[in-house]
Design a protein around this motif. Structure first.
Motif, PDB file in Angstrom:
ATOM      1  N   MET A  62      52.041  47.019  46.238  1.00 31.31           N
ATOM      2  CA  MET A  62      51.222  46.453  47.314  1.00 31.31           C
ATOM      3  C   MET A  62      51.438  44.943  47.429  1.00 31.31           C
ATOM      4  SD  MET A  62      49.421  48.353  49.161  1.00 31.31           S
ATOM      5  CE  MET A  62      49.095  50.114  49.276  1.00 31.31           C
ATOM      6  N   PHE A  63      51.372  44.490  48.662  1.00 32.09           N
ATOM      7  CA  PHE A  63      51.649  43.076  48.922  1.00 32.09           C
ATOM      8  C   PHE A  63      50.475  42.190  48.488  1.00 32.09           C
ATOM      9  CE2 PHE A  63      52.028  39.447  51.903  1.00 32.09           C
ATOM     10  CZ  PHE A  63      53.277  39.020  51.518  1.00 32.09           C
ATOM     11  N   LEU A  64      49.286  42.576  48.964  1.00 24.60           N
ATOM     12  CA  LEU A  64      48.076  41.867  48.524  1.00 24.60           C
ATOM     13  C   LEU A  64      47.204  42.849  47.764  1.00 24.60           C
ATOM     14  CD1 LEU A  64      46.234  39.292  48.672  1.00 24.60           C
ATOM     15  CD2 LEU A  64      45.129  40.411  50.609  1.00 24.60           C
ATOM     16  N   TYR A  65      46.770  42.407  46.600  1.00 27.41           N
ATOM     17  CA  TYR A  65      46.049  43.288  45.703  1.00 27.41           C
ATOM     18  C   TYR A  65      44.767  42.579  45.278  1.00 27.41           C
ATOM     19  CZ  TYR A  65      45.400  45.816  41.290  1.00 27.41           C
ATOM     20  OH  TYR A  65      44.895  46.533  40.248  1.00 27.41           O
ATOM     21  N   ILE A  66      43.633  43.199  45.611  1.00 28.00           N
ATOM     22  CA  ILE A  66      42.324  42.604  45.328  1.00 28.00           C
ATOM     23  C   ILE A  66      41.582  43.564  44.413  1.00 28.00           C
ATOM     24  CG2 ILE A  66      40.126  41.849  46.379  1.00 28.00           C
ATOM     25  CD1 ILE A  66      42.223  40.345  47.743  1.00 28.00           C
ATOM     26  N   GLU A  67      41.195  43.104  43.233  1.00 30.65           N
ATOM     27  CA  GLU A  67      40.565  44.024  42.286  1.00 30.65           C
ATOM     28  C   GLU A  67      39.218  43.513  41.777  1.00 30.65           C
ATOM     29  OE1 GLU A  67      42.941  45.771  38.926  1.00 30.65           O
ATOM     30  OE2 GLU A  67      41.262  44.956  37.779  1.00 30.65           O
ATOM     31  N   ASP A  68      38.192  44.292  42.053  1.00 29.51           N
ATOM     32  CA  ASP A  68      36.858  44.125  41.458  1.00 29.51           C
ATOM     33  C   ASP A  68      36.319  42.691  41.526  1.00 29.51           C
ATOM     34  OD1 ASP A  68      34.624  45.245  40.313  1.00 29.51           O
ATOM     35  OD2 ASP A  68      35.311  44.919  38.257  1.00 29.51           O
ATOM     36  N   ILE A  69      36.247  42.196  42.751  1.00 30.62           N
ATOM     37  CA  ILE A  69      35.760  40.823  42.955  1.00 30.62           C
ATOM     38  C   ILE A  69      34.232  40.787  42.976  1.00 30.62           C
ATOM     39  CG2 ILE A  69      35.665  38.863  44.582  1.00 30.62           C
ATOM     40  CD1 ILE A  69      38.436  39.172  43.478  1.00 30.62           C
ATOM     41  N   TRP A  70      33.693  39.995  42.105  1.00 33.53           N
ATOM     42  CA  TRP A  70      32.249  39.722  42.064  1.00 33.53           C
ATOM     43  C   TRP A  70      32.059  38.238  42.298  1.00 33.53           C
ATOM     44  CZ3 TRP A  70      28.164  43.183  40.837  1.00 33.53           C
ATOM     45  CH2 TRP A  70      28.599  44.492  40.577  1.00 33.53           C
ATOM     46  N   PHE A  71      31.139  37.922  43.228  1.00 29.74           N
ATOM     47  CA  PHE A  71      30.947  36.503  43.535  1.00 29.74           C
ATOM     48  C   PHE A  71      29.505  36.204  43.930  1.00 29.74           C
ATOM     49  CE2 PHE A  71      30.770  32.932  46.498  1.00 29.74           C
ATOM     50  CZ  PHE A  71      31.316  31.942  45.700  1.00 29.74           C
ATOM     51  N   LYS A  72      28.977  35.092  43.405  1.00 31.70           N
ATOM     52  CA  LYS A  72      27.679  34.585  43.873  1.00 31.70           C
ATOM     53  C   LYS A  72      27.791  33.088  44.107  1.00 31.70           C
ATOM     54  CE  LYS A  72      26.061  34.412  39.099  1.00 31.70           C
ATOM     55  NZ  LYS A  72      25.061  34.840  38.132  1.00 31.70           N
ATOM     56  N   TYR A  73      27.110  32.610  45.167  1.00 31.73           N
ATOM     57  CA  TYR A  73      27.022  31.168  45.414  1.00 31.73           C
ATOM     58  C   TYR A  73      25.959  30.570  44.501  1.00 31.73           C
ATOM     59  CZ  TYR A  73      29.746  31.728  49.730  1.00 31.73           C
ATOM     60  OH  TYR A  73      30.739  31.991  50.633  1.00 31.73           O
ATOM     61  N   ASP A  74      24.797  31.275  44.434  1.00 32.71           N
ATOM     62  CA  ASP A  74      23.758  30.823  43.497  1.00 32.71           C
ATOM     63  C   ASP A  74      23.286  32.004  42.644  1.00 32.71           C
ATOM     64  OD1 ASP A  74      22.152  31.821  45.714  1.00 32.71           O
ATOM     65  OD2 ASP A  74      22.360  29.804  46.562  1.00 32.71           O
ATOM     66  N   LYS A  75      22.056  32.498  42.825  1.00 29.91           N
ATOM     67  CA  LYS A  75      21.642  33.487  41.831  1.00 29.91           C
ATOM     68  C   LYS A  75      21.990  34.957  42.161  1.00 29.91           C
ATOM     69  CE  LYS A  75      16.639  34.015  42.702  1.00 29.91           C
ATOM     70  NZ  LYS A  75      16.655  33.804  44.151  1.00 29.91           N
ATOM     71  N   ASP A  76      22.079  35.292  43.443  1.00 28.89           N
ATOM     72  CA  ASP A  76      22.373  36.695  43.773  1.00 28.89           C
ATOM     73  C   ASP A  76      23.845  36.898  44.118  1.00 28.89           C
ATOM     74  OD1 ASP A  76      19.657  37.434  43.529  1.00 28.89           O
ATOM     75  OD2 ASP A  76      19.259  36.648  45.553  1.00 28.89           O
ATOM     76  N   PHE A  77      24.400  37.989  43.613  1.00 26.96           N
ATOM     77  CA  PHE A  77      25.783  38.295  43.974  1.00 26.96           C
ATOM     78  C   PHE A  77      25.866  38.640  45.457  1.00 26.96           C
ATOM     79  CE2 PHE A  77      26.406  38.654  39.417  1.00 26.96           C
ATOM     80  CZ  PHE A  77      27.677  38.111  39.283  1.00 26.96           C
TER      81      PHE A  77
END
Ligand SMILES: Nc1ncnc2c1ncn2[C@@H]1O[C@H](COP(=O)(O)OP(=O)(O)OP(=O)(O)O)[C@@H](O)[C@H]1O
Ligand SMILES: [Mg+2]
Length: 221
Positions: A1-16
């Protein structure tokens, strides 16, 4: 695959705001990300571009890891082009100067690609919204990005103009053969432009599938 995105978790402050995003894109394909306001669409693009670093997850573009626990490639080193909804041309620069700011000696070729031959010396305020958008696209494409990220690129256009620009963008992307992620609220954008659709809801992927299948099965209306 050209672009592969796996299990991204992100929060700016307290909540994902992203909770385990996984998807992949084949080279040359266009994927549309759709979903309600606040669902996390722009955040996904910002993370792929490298403007934010996720708390967890991996991003790989053509065998190169851009983001992971151990790696972080800075945005300017990623070879990713980004067009925001407000297209952000420099108002005091002509079309040519705007494009040359990104890359020298490609103005003519790029203006031909976006169908704006002869507009070199205009200033942004002398162009329509759709023309400005195409200049912004030309400027980004001039850098020859591996991946193009478009965040609501038609949001400032009226319906008639939108239809036309959408068809033009389709031709441009086909000609350029560039892998693209398009964030949009508009079902017609997704149907016209994308090979696959990702539906995101509250930071999770609700559905991924071929564009025609998604709409056939009424996942989106
Ligand atoms: N800089 C920030 N700081 C804190 N929270 C943010 C920030 N930017 C976005 N958020 C929050 O993260 C969540 C996802 O936002 P995001 O901008 O990714 O949504 P979106 O799907 O692009 O929405 P829209 O369709 O309105 O553009 C929202 O709850 C938003 O309020
Ligand atoms: Mg957004």
């Amino acid at each position: 695959m050209f672009l592969y995105i796996e299990d991204i978790w992100f929060k700016y402050d307290k909540d994902f705001v992203l909770k385990g995003i996984d998807f992949q894109i084949k080279k040359g394909e266009t994927v549309a990300i759709v979903g309600e306001s606040g669902s996390g669409k722009s955040t996904i693009l910002r993370i792929i571009a490298g403007f934010e670093r996720p708390q967890k997850g991996i991003i790989r573009l053509e065998n190169r890891i851009l983001t992971s626990k151990q790696h972080f490639v800075f945005p300017e080193k990623r070879n990713i082009g980004f067009v925001f909804q407000d297209y952000a041309l420099f108002p005091h620069m002509t079309v040519k100067q705007n494009i040359e700011f990104a890359k020298k000696n490609k103005t003519k070729e790029m203006l031909q690609l976006v169908n704006l031959k002869g507009y070199e010396n205009r200033y942004p305020h002398e162009l329509s919204g759709g023309q400005q958008q195409r200049v912004a696209l030309a400027r980004t494409l001039a850098t020859n990005p591996k991946l193009l990220l478009l965040d609501e690129p038609f949001s400032n256009l009226d319906e008639n103009l939108k239809d036309r620009i959408r068809m033009e963008l389709k031709k441009i992307l086909n000609k350029a053969g560039i892998t693209t992620i398009l964030v949009t609220h508009d079902k017609n954008d997704a149907i016209t432009l994308s090979d696959e659709i990702i539906i995101i809801e509250k930071g999770k992927i609700k559905y991924i599938g071929k564009t025609e299948e998604v709409y056939d099965q009424n996942y989106v209306n």
